[in-house]
Design a protein around this motif. Sequence first.
Motif, mmCIF file in Angstrom:
data_model
loop_
_atom_site.group_PDB
_atom_site.id
_atom_site.type_symbol
_atom_site.label_atom_id
_atom_site.label_comp_id
_atom_site.label_asym_id
_atom_site.label_seq_id
_atom_site.Cartn_x
_atom_site.Cartn_y
_atom_site.Cartn_z
ATOM 1 N N LYS A 285 47.476 38.767 37.578
ATOM 2 C CA LYS A 285 47.900 37.926 36.445
ATOM 3 C C LYS A 285 49.188 37.183 36.762
ATOM 4 N N GLN A 286 50.106 37.865 37.456
ATOM 5 C CA GLN A 286 51.381 37.208 37.758
ATOM 6 C C GLN A 286 51.195 36.025 38.708
ATOM 7 N N VAL A 287 50.386 36.225 39.772
ATOM 8 C CA VAL A 287 50.214 35.122 40.732
ATOM 9 C C VAL A 287 49.467 33.952 40.100
ATOM 10 N N LEU A 288 48.547 34.249 39.162
ATOM 11 C CA LEU A 288 47.871 33.165 38.445
ATOM 12 C C LEU A 288 48.858 32.401 37.565
ATOM 13 N N LYS A 289 49.742 33.147 36.924
ATOM 14 C CA LYS A 289 50.750 32.514 36.057
ATOM 15 C C LYS A 289 51.682 31.627 36.875
ATOM 16 N N ASP A 290 51.979 32.059 38.122
ATOM 17 C CA ASP A 290 52.890 31.282 38.975
ATOM 18 C C ASP A 290 52.197 30.109 39.654
ATOM 19 N N GLY A 291 50.879 29.982 39.492
ATOM 20 C CA GLY A 291 50.168 28.840 40.046
ATOM 21 C C GLY A 291 49.688 29.004 41.471
ATOM 22 N N VAL A 292 49.536 30.248 41.949
ATOM 23 C CA VAL A 292 49.061 30.486 43.313
ATOM 24 C C VAL A 292 47.596 30.086 43.434
ATOM 25 N N LYS A 293 47.269 29.368 44.509
ATOM 26 C CA LYS A 293 45.894 28.949 44.755
ATOM 27 C C LYS A 293 45.300 29.558 46.018
ATOM 28 N N LEU A 294 46.147 30.149 46.864
ATOM 29 C CA LEU A 294 45.667 30.763 48.105
ATOM 30 C C LEU A 294 46.276 32.149 48.225
ATOM 31 N N PHE A 295 45.436 33.173 48.170
ATOM 32 C CA PHE A 295 45.862 34.569 48.148
ATOM 33 C C PHE A 295 45.421 35.208 49.470
ATOM 34 N N LEU A 296 46.380 35.560 50.316
ATOM 35 C CA LEU A 296 46.089 36.060 51.657
ATOM 36 C C LEU A 296 46.612 37.490 51.803
ATOM 37 N N CYS A 297 45.847 38.316 52.520
ATOM 38 C CA CYS A 297 46.260 39.706 52.709
ATOM 39 C C CYS A 297 45.935 40.157 54.129
ATOM 40 N N GLN A 298 46.909 40.815 54.758
ATOM 41 C CA GLN A 298 46.717 41.326 56.120
ATOM 42 C C GLN A 298 45.642 42.408 56.159
ATOM 43 N N LYS A 299 45.536 43.196 55.076
ATOM 44 C CA LYS A 299 44.612 44.332 55.050
ATOM 45 C C LYS A 299 43.514 44.083 54.014
ATOM 46 N N VAL A 300 43.091 45.143 53.320
ATOM 47 C CA VAL A 300 41.938 45.063 52.419
ATOM 48 C C VAL A 300 42.403 44.805 50.990
ATOM 49 N N ILE A 301 41.595 44.017 50.248
ATOM 50 C CA ILE A 301 41.858 43.736 48.834
ATOM 51 C C ILE A 301 40.754 44.391 48.001
ATOM 52 N N HIS A 302 41.130 45.022 46.902
ATOM 53 C CA HIS A 302 40.166 45.681 46.019
ATOM 54 C C HIS A 302 39.136 44.658 45.511
ATOM 55 N N PRO A 303 37.846 45.004 45.513
ATOM 56 C CA PRO A 303 36.812 44.051 45.073
ATOM 57 C C PRO A 303 37.019 43.520 43.653
ATOM 58 N N VAL A 304 37.537 44.368 42.755
ATOM 59 C CA VAL A 304 37.761 43.924 41.376
ATOM 60 C C VAL A 304 38.842 42.848 41.326
ATOM 61 N N LEU A 305 39.919 43.057 42.088
ATOM 62 C CA LEU A 305 40.988 42.060 42.143
ATOM 63 C C LEU A 305 40.473 40.765 42.765
ATOM 64 N N GLN A 306 39.665 40.893 43.830
ATOM 65 C CA GLN A 306 39.087 39.690 44.454
ATOM 66 C C GLN A 306 38.264 38.911 43.431
ATOM 67 N N HIS A 307 37.400 39.601 42.714
ATOM 68 C CA HIS A 307 36.539 38.941 41.735
ATOM 69 C C HIS A 307 37.370 38.257 40.651
ATOM 70 N N TYR A 308 38.393 38.951 40.174
ATOM 71 C CA TYR A 308 39.241 38.396 39.113
ATOM 72 C C TYR A 308 39.923 37.100 39.591
ATOM 73 N N LEU A 309 40.464 37.121 40.789
ATOM 74 C CA LEU A 309 41.176 35.947 41.304
ATOM 75 C C LEU A 309 40.219 34.785 41.558
ATOM 76 N N ARG A 310 39.046 35.078 42.140
ATOM 77 C CA ARG A 310 38.097 34.004 42.452
ATOM 78 C C ARG A 310 37.516 33.374 41.182
ATOM 79 N N CYS A 311 37.342 34.185 40.167
ATOM 80 C CA CYS A 311 36.851 33.637 38.896
ATOM 81 C C CYS A 311 37.862 32.687 38.262
ATOM 82 N N ASN A 312 39.113 32.840 38.674
ATOM 83 C CA ASN A 312 40.177 31.966 38.145
ATOM 84 C C ASN A 312 40.577 30.881 39.146
#
Length: 572
Positions: A285-312
């Motif tokens: 929610k915070q990164v969406l509020k700040d206007g982030v459009k590209l979310f990168l991670c060196q390791k693994v991202i939880h599938p629920v978080l991935q789905h939430y971000l991609r839907c937005n």
Amino acid sequence: MKLNSLLLMSRLVKKSPSVCTDLPLSSSDVCNKLHLMKEFLRSSYGPTARLKQVHNNIGGSVVTSSTSCVLLQAIASSQPIISLIRSSILNHVSRFSDCGLFAAVFCLSLLEQAGQCGLRKNVMIKVNKHLLALCTGYLQQEDCGCKVKLDFCSSQSLITLARSVISSKPTCVLTQPESDHISRLAVQAFLLTVPCNIPDTVRLGRTVTITIEGHSVLKSAVFPGLLLSMPENLCFDSLCSPLLVVLFSISLAGDLSEIGDGRIEMHQGVDVDSQILDQLLELGKQVLKDGVKLFLCQKVIHPVLQHYLRCNGVIVIERLGVSLMEPLIQLTGAQPVATLHATIPSTVYGKVHNVCIRQFGSKTMLHLHPAGETGICSMILCHRNETMLNELKLVCQTTEHVLRLTLREPFALLGGGCTETHLAAYVRHKSKNEVSESTSVLGCSQTEYLLAAEAFCHSLELVATSLEHDGGTSLIDLTHAHHWTLPSDVTEEHLEGVIAPCGCGVVESCQNKTRSYLDTKYAGFSPAPLLTASPLQATVLDSFTAKVNALGVAVETANLVLDVRYVIQDVN
């Protein structure tokens, strides 16, 4: 109990004493192994070298290469002298990437010549040091006859240097058009990593290499920016530029291992997984509020978080790996976030100008375009099979390092064996003319000095002759001391009709010049400079910085081995 004790004692073996070898170079077994190593590496030297397949006798993969770092890492010996030489050459290659085979062949030839001329070891060591200083002093002179200044106003000299490195590795199996194409790409990638505006502290960029097997080499390409492996079924609408980027260096999979060391206390009835997932969604929610459009991670991202971000509407890429973190930091300007338990400050966000999707064979890549000059570029390397592709990737990395060395010393040495024959002629001439002064300083007789100097020169010439693997013969012209190779089917009677250029391509023909075979004695002479109105246009060049260091490493390693009196080896 008594039976177990007897069985245990029967398995015990008395420790053997260490083996001490006196004067190891006087051992025929050691000399034979050094000779075998020299011939093994000689036959791997140059554009027409013979490929080597190295396989451990107890199993493992088969290594196919003619590159010094690959071959020396693949071979092993129980002989400490060989291990010492191997380690010394590998150390040079780790620092300069090039001229490893030159250093190894020259070093081993110096040792062989020292044994054949029969001089005292301390005399050989002193003369070798003296002649090394003579060579390096000459190479540093402005009027050095085998050194050319690189013109950074034109890319031609850089392409020639790159082509010389790439074409010297036959395991790449490149045709002439393919070699030219890769050489131009290597120079293009190098220039993209050099900043145009020079700040107080110069920071070079990086080239990220992506390999694709099964496609033509001519499909290889270089792109400014960074190419990332894209997850399947990723699609996005056109986005307004620039795009805000956040970069995480920790796992966002929701596992407890990322929380840190120490004791974890939990209240009874609390669902830990739900608590962590809520924390991850708060982060989203915070990164969406700040206007982030590209979310990168060196390791693994939880599938629920991935789905939430991609839907937005956020592009999410995980499992980047540690090797891509530094290029991403340099490209985007983002600072890696290492916690999910604190508010993300706006200062850690980075930017990219735009993103697009590129298809390379079976690979779909996300192309990040830099928002400004960053010095980061991506090289797509294609080849027909895995062995050739691995060698090509290694050679391109070597070429990049060699080109970077020119920023420190913008010079190159004539290739094709011409530097070696030129140096040999120069040292032979100087040694004979200054024999009295040199012997008085070194404390040896004139005969000893001249014999040691001849061994040094012969070793240099041996490196030049190592470039020929098809039964041809090597010549030296007695004017400029350049190296010439004659095919095996050319006899001495037809020598006058040969008008081929020398090894480096600077001297067009030896037809009107006095010449001599390299394996025969010839009168000493001072190599004449090439007087041309324009700068020398060589077709083969060697790295100046790498070769000068390799020359020093070869001589110093040979002297170290010559100085070994005892070898104490544990045989248990």
